[in-house]
Design an enzyme around this catalytic site. Structure first.
Site, PDB file in Angstrom:
ATOM      1  N   ASP A  55       5.830  -6.413  15.553  1.00  0.00           N
ATOM      2  CA  ASP A  55       4.827  -5.396  14.840  1.00  0.00           C
ATOM      3  C   ASP A  55       5.113  -3.942  14.879  1.00  0.00           C
ATOM      4  OD1 ASP A  55       2.722  -4.142  13.658  1.00  0.00           O
ATOM      5  OD2 ASP A  55       1.359  -5.117  15.173  1.00  0.00           O
ATOM      6  N   SER A  80      -5.668  -3.286  13.511  1.00  0.00           N
ATOM      7  CA  SER A  80      -4.670  -2.398  12.931  1.00  0.00           C
ATOM      8  C   SER A  80      -5.657  -1.161  12.499  1.00  0.00           C
ATOM      9  CB  SER A  80      -4.512  -3.232  11.373  1.00  0.00           C
ATOM     10  OG  SER A  80      -3.329  -2.277  11.040  1.00  0.00           O
ATOM     11  N   HIS A 134       2.234  -8.875  13.312  1.00  0.00           N
ATOM     12  CA  HIS A 134       1.129  -8.376  12.958  1.00  0.00           C
ATOM     13  C   HIS A 134       0.198  -9.155  11.945  1.00  0.00           C
ATOM     14  CE1 HIS A 134      -0.924  -4.411  12.136  1.00  0.00           C
ATOM     15  NE2 HIS A 134      -1.632  -5.008  10.883  1.00  0.00           N
TER      16      HIS A 134
END
Length: 298
Positions: free
Chosen positions: A239, A138, A269
């Site tokens: 995501d 991320s 995610h």
């Protein structure tokens, strides 16, 4: 003040709800040593995870996710233990400074300093300074990509590869298909990702008012993506950041870089690490460890 209070509240929620889920199931035989880097801005805490055996071992410098606002060494301890155990690499976890207290570019500055420290000191921990890769998920994937680009100029040849797990690569665009399809999550929502970006850039000493892109914040928009080390890039179908990763993989390939891209169907995610062991996590860990083995044995 409201932004800071919200950040603190989310940090506390993550610690209470996420990392405890599989803390007791992590690899207890991994040796963990604490260290730190002294900088002009204070100390940057590190954790060095060492696999059993004589070594010397290849090294993976890991930058945690959390929108540049949340996450720390404790939250990512299970994942780093698992990575160390499965990959047979030393893992160096970095606790970079977080926004809003420390806005952009504090995080990429700290991440580059951690890479430099690793290169100069990892031999003392049984690591190979000529076999270092970077990784992150991320926002940590963003920082890994940015660190690789920074290192190309100031630490040429040090980064041998990068593992980018659903990385943030560009400033949010609500019109992006993956932002539309996954606006309400699961896990990461469009609204939360927009807040992360706004918090990260707020009061940045390097940005003009209203500026949302910078070479050390939005690597997708860079034109100089050539001559980068091999990349493993993993995304999740469900995501908002799916297209960030897919587009960056395509751009890297267009610049003749070696890229292995994997889209995990039906995954959301955070499936790597933060949701605890599951089929998607285990598959990704196998892919990462296999890729690292091939990278360092080439």
């Amino acid at each position: 003040m409201k932004t800071k209070l919200k950040a603190v509240a989310i940090r506390n929620l993550v610690k209470a709800d996420t990392w405890i889920r599989w803390l007791g199931k992590t690899a207890k035989h991994i040796a963990v040593r604490s260290s730190s880097i002294e900088t002009a801005h204070g100390l940057i805490p590190l954790r060095v995870y060492q696999p059993p055996g004589e070594g010397p071992f290849p090294v993976l410098v890991y930058y945690h996710g959390g929108g540049w606002v949340i996450g720390d060494l404790d939250v990512y301890d299970p994942l780093c233990r698992d990575l160390c155990d499965r990959s047979d690499c030393i893992v160096v976890a970095v606790e970079y400074r977080l926004a809003p207290e420390y806005p952009f570019p504090a995080a990429p500055e700290d991440c580059l300093a951690a890479l430099k420290w690793t290169y100069e000191h990892i031999a003392q921990y049984g690591g190979l300074p000529n076999a270092i890769a970077v990784a992150g998920d991320s926002a940590g994937g963003n920082l890994a990509a940015v660190t690789t680009l920074q290192a190309r100029e100031c630490l040429p040849g040090v980064v041998k590869g990068q593992v980018l797990i659903y990385p943030v690569t560009d400033h949010y665009d609500p019109g992006t298909l993956s932002y539309i399809e996954n606006a309400n999550g699961p896990v990461l929502t469009r609204k939360l990702m927009m807040w992360f970006w706004d918090t990260y850039l707020l009061n940045s000493p390097q940005l003009e008012p209203g500026q949302t892109r910078h070479p050390r914040a939005t690597p997708l928009m860079r034109s100089d993506l050539d001559s980068l080390p091999p990349t493993l890039l993993i995304t999740a179908e469900r995501d908002p950041l799916r297209d960030d990763g897919a587009n960056f993989a395509a751009r890297l390939s267009q610049h003749d870089n070696n890229v292995q891209y994997s889209l995990y169907a039906a995954a959301s995610h955070g499936f790597v690490g933060l949701q605890g062991p599951n089929d998607h996590h285990n598959k990704a860990m196998s892919e990462i460890s296999d890729w690292l083995t091939a990278l360092f044995s080439a």
